[in-house]
Design a protein around this motif. Sequence first.
Motif, PDB file in Angstrom:
ATOM      1  N   ASN A  43       0.842  -1.207   0.000  1.00 41.01           N
ATOM      2  CA  ASN A  43       0.000   0.000   0.000  1.00 41.01           C
ATOM      3  C   ASN A  43       0.868   1.245   0.000  1.00 41.01           C
ATOM      4  OD1 ASN A  43       0.476  -0.768   2.984  1.00 41.01           O
ATOM      5  ND2 ASN A  43      -0.312   1.332   3.127  1.00 41.01           N
ATOM      6  N   ASN A  44       0.228   2.368  -0.373  1.00 42.42           N
ATOM      7  CA  ASN A  44       0.926   3.652  -0.291  1.00 42.42           C
ATOM      8  C   ASN A  44       0.277   4.491   0.814  1.00 42.42           C
ATOM      9  OD1 ASN A  44      -1.402   4.906  -1.350  1.00 42.42           O
ATOM     10  ND2 ASN A  44      -0.616   4.910  -3.432  1.00 42.42           N
ATOM     11  N   THR A  45       0.721   5.723   0.940  1.00 41.81           N
ATOM     12  CA  THR A  45       0.242   6.593   2.020  1.00 41.81           C
ATOM     13  C   THR A  45      -1.180   7.101   1.786  1.00 41.81           C
ATOM     14  OG1 THR A  45       1.281   8.496   0.958  1.00 41.81           O
ATOM     15  CG2 THR A  45       2.563   7.347   2.650  1.00 41.81           C
ATOM     16  N   LEU A  46      -1.755   6.852   0.619  1.00 38.36           N
ATOM     17  CA  LEU A  46      -3.129   7.284   0.353  1.00 38.36           C
ATOM     18  C   LEU A  46      -4.170   6.327   0.927  1.00 38.36           C
ATOM     19  CD1 LEU A  46      -2.793   8.532  -3.336  1.00 38.36           C
ATOM     20  CD2 LEU A  46      -2.778   9.876  -1.221  1.00 38.36           C
ATOM     21  N   TYR A  47      -3.722   5.160   1.415  1.00 43.80           N
ATOM     22  CA  TYR A  47      -4.684   4.226   2.009  1.00 43.80           C
ATOM     23  C   TYR A  47      -5.264   4.888   3.264  1.00 43.80           C
ATOM     24  CZ  TYR A  47      -6.903   0.070   3.796  1.00 43.80           C
ATOM     25  OH  TYR A  47      -7.841  -0.812   4.260  1.00 43.80           O
ATOM     26  N   PRO A  48      -6.597   4.994   3.369  1.00 49.97           N
ATOM     27  CA  PRO A  48      -7.194   5.832   4.421  1.00 49.97           C
ATOM     28  C   PRO A  48      -7.367   5.169   5.792  1.00 49.97           C
ATOM     29  CG  PRO A  48      -8.902   5.048   2.932  1.00 49.97           C
ATOM     30  CD  PRO A  48      -7.593   4.556   2.390  1.00 49.97           C
ATOM     31  N   TYR A  49      -7.067   3.887   5.916  1.00 45.59           N
ATOM     32  CA  TYR A  49      -7.342   3.202   7.181  1.00 45.59           C
ATOM     33  C   TYR A  49      -6.079   2.587   7.771  1.00 45.59           C
ATOM     34  CZ  TYR A  49     -12.033   3.570   5.241  1.00 45.59           C
ATOM     35  OH  TYR A  49     -13.182   4.046   4.684  1.00 45.59           O
ATOM     36  N   ARG A  50      -6.170   2.200   9.042  1.00 46.94           N
ATOM     37  CA  ARG A  50      -5.075   1.480   9.702  1.00 46.94           C
ATOM     38  C   ARG A  50      -5.136  -0.010   9.406  1.00 46.94           C
ATOM     39  NH1 ARG A  50      -5.920   1.963  15.472  1.00 46.94           N
ATOM     40  NH2 ARG A  50      -4.190   0.521  15.529  1.00 46.94           N
ATOM     41  N   ASN A  51      -6.319  -0.515   9.106  1.00 45.16           N
ATOM     42  CA  ASN A  51      -6.493  -1.948   8.906  1.00 45.16           C
ATOM     43  C   ASN A  51      -7.156  -2.238   7.566  1.00 45.16           C
ATOM     44  OD1 ASN A  51      -9.068  -1.066   9.456  1.00 45.16           O
ATOM     45  ND2 ASN A  51      -9.578  -2.764  10.792  1.00 45.16           N
ATOM     46  N   LEU A  52      -7.156  -3.519   7.234  1.00 46.21           N
ATOM     47  CA  LEU A  52      -7.788  -3.998   6.008  1.00 46.21           C
ATOM     48  C   LEU A  52      -8.353  -5.376   6.313  1.00 46.21           C
ATOM     49  CD1 LEU A  52      -8.286  -4.048   2.885  1.00 46.21           C
ATOM     50  CD2 LEU A  52      -5.969  -4.970   2.678  1.00 46.21           C
ATOM     51  N   ILE A  87      -4.076   0.739  -2.366  1.00 47.61           N
ATOM     52  CA  ILE A  87      -3.575  -0.643  -2.382  1.00 47.61           C
ATOM     53  C   ILE A  87      -2.973  -0.886  -3.767  1.00 47.61           C
ATOM     54  CG2 ILE A  87      -4.141  -3.086  -2.149  1.00 47.61           C
ATOM     55  CD1 ILE A  87      -4.476  -1.595   0.463  1.00 47.61           C
ATOM     56  N   HIS A  88      -1.687  -1.193  -3.820  1.00 52.79           N
ATOM     57  CA  HIS A  88      -0.979  -1.353  -5.099  1.00 52.79           C
ATOM     58  C   HIS A  88      -0.906  -2.793  -5.582  1.00 52.79           C
ATOM     59  CE1 HIS A  88       0.886   2.518  -6.247  1.00 52.79           C
ATOM     60  NE2 HIS A  88       0.528   2.823  -5.022  1.00 52.79           N
ATOM     61  N   GLU A  89      -0.611  -3.722  -4.656  1.00 54.68           N
ATOM     62  CA  GLU A  89      -0.441  -5.111  -5.067  1.00 54.68           C
ATOM     63  C   GLU A  89      -0.890  -6.055  -3.963  1.00 54.68           C
ATOM     64  OE1 GLU A  89       3.215  -5.810  -8.023  1.00 54.68           O
ATOM     65  OE2 GLU A  89       3.821  -5.037  -6.070  1.00 54.68           O
ATOM     66  N   ILE A  90      -1.329  -7.223  -4.391  1.00 53.77           N
ATOM     67  CA  ILE A  90      -1.669  -8.313  -3.488  1.00 53.77           C
ATOM     68  C   ILE A  90      -0.713  -9.446  -3.835  1.00 53.77           C
ATOM     69  CG2 ILE A  90      -3.466  -9.914  -2.736  1.00 53.77           C
ATOM     70  CD1 ILE A  90      -4.112  -6.936  -2.230  1.00 53.77           C
ATOM     71  N   GLY A  91      -0.031  -9.956  -2.827  1.00 54.50           N
ATOM     72  CA  GLY A  91       0.915 -11.042  -3.052  1.00 54.50           C
ATOM     73  C   GLY A  91       0.576 -12.246  -2.201  1.00 54.50           C
ATOM     74  N   PHE A  92       0.998 -13.398  -2.665  1.00 54.82           N
ATOM     75  CA  PHE A  92       0.752 -14.635  -1.930  1.00 54.82           C
ATOM     76  C   PHE A  92       1.997 -15.504  -2.035  1.00 54.82           C
ATOM     77  CE2 PHE A  92      -1.031 -19.039  -1.835  1.00 54.82           C
ATOM     78  CZ  PHE A  92      -1.362 -19.034  -0.486  1.00 54.82           C
ATOM     79  N   ARG A  93       2.420 -16.065  -0.890  1.00 51.19           N
ATOM     80  CA  ARG A  93       3.613 -16.904  -0.828  1.00 51.19           C
ATOM     81  C   ARG A  93       3.314 -18.213  -0.116  1.00 51.19           C
ATOM     82  NH1 ARG A  93       7.421 -14.493   2.733  1.00 51.19           N
ATOM     83  NH2 ARG A  93       5.897 -12.913   3.252  1.00 51.19           N
ATOM     84  N   ILE A  94       3.923 -19.270  -0.606  1.00 52.08           N
ATOM     85  CA  ILE A  94       3.921 -20.559   0.077  1.00 52.08           C
ATOM     86  C   ILE A  94       5.384 -20.950   0.246  1.00 52.08           C
ATOM     87  CG2 ILE A  94       3.266 -22.987  -0.005  1.00 52.08           C
ATOM     88  CD1 ILE A  94       0.939 -22.205  -1.812  1.00 52.08           C
ATOM     89  N   PHE A 143       9.344   3.023   1.836  1.00 54.11           N
ATOM     90  CA  PHE A 143       9.323   4.457   2.102  1.00 54.11           C
ATOM     91  C   PHE A 143       8.020   5.096   1.659  1.00 54.11           C
ATOM     92  CE2 PHE A 143      13.847   3.405   1.776  1.00 54.11           C
ATOM     93  CZ  PHE A 143      14.247   3.809   3.036  1.00 54.11           C
ATOM     94  N   SER A 144       7.659   4.933   0.406  1.00 55.53           N
ATOM     95  CA  SER A 144       6.388   5.483  -0.059  1.00 55.53           C
ATOM     96  C   SER A 144       5.429   4.369  -0.458  1.00 55.53           C
ATOM     97  CB  SER A 144       6.609   6.440  -1.229  1.00 55.53           C
ATOM     98  OG  SER A 144       7.199   5.747  -2.308  1.00 55.53           O
ATOM     99  N   LEU A 145       5.973   3.184  -0.636  1.00 50.93           N
ATOM    100  CA  LEU A 145       5.189   1.994  -0.918  1.00 50.93           C
ATOM    101  C   LEU A 145       5.586   0.967   0.134  1.00 50.93           C
ATOM    102  CD1 LEU A 145       3.159   0.841  -2.970  1.00 50.93           C
ATOM    103  CD2 LEU A 145       5.103  -0.056  -4.239  1.00 50.93           C
TER     104      LEU A 145
END
Length: 188
Positions: A92-101, A172-179, A135-137
């Motif tokens: 996410n970047n600094t424009l995301y308006p909430y503390r949680n998701l 929100i810029h990207e959603i990632g998933f890891r196994i 830093f910004s992301l």
Amino acid sequence: MTLPRKKHSRTALLWHLLHPAVEAYKNDCTAAVRTIVFGFLLLFAGSCDQPAVYTSYQPVEKATWEKEKTFYFSVDIQDNSTPYSLTLDIRNNTLYPYRNLWVVYQVEQPIGPFLSDTLECILADEHNRWKGNGFSLFTTSFVLKEQFIFPYPGLYTFSFSHIMTDKKLKGIHEIGFRIEKAASPEAR
């Protein structure tokens, strides 16, 4: 009888004077490059303790996660005897308006019912400082399951969608998933 002195061109004279210095510089550069490459190999070898079985990121169009958008990640698991760690990454970047998701995720198994759960992703602390790296992301990781053993070999599809009240979540810029193969309980 003396032979006339052979005249050298200025270029040849400069070459004879500078050749030892150029060769020394080449050798130093080669040694420096070898040292850097060796350092990267050591770093890479040291970071391979828990190799990722699967890693993927999907971009969020215009950095705005729409309510009806679901992100899918499919992975073929053949070793169902090994415990794994399942991790969701949010960028996410600094424009995301909430503390949680709030995220709901589902697992489609090769055999059996869908598995479903919700996860609260805390992206910022109580002073609104972002918890993720950057830093910004900012990239923040959330462990979904530790020591998870897949019940069957085959294709698993993981889906993620947000359940926030906003129809469009900006920032929100990207959603990632890891196994990854899970660390043994004794190693932790």
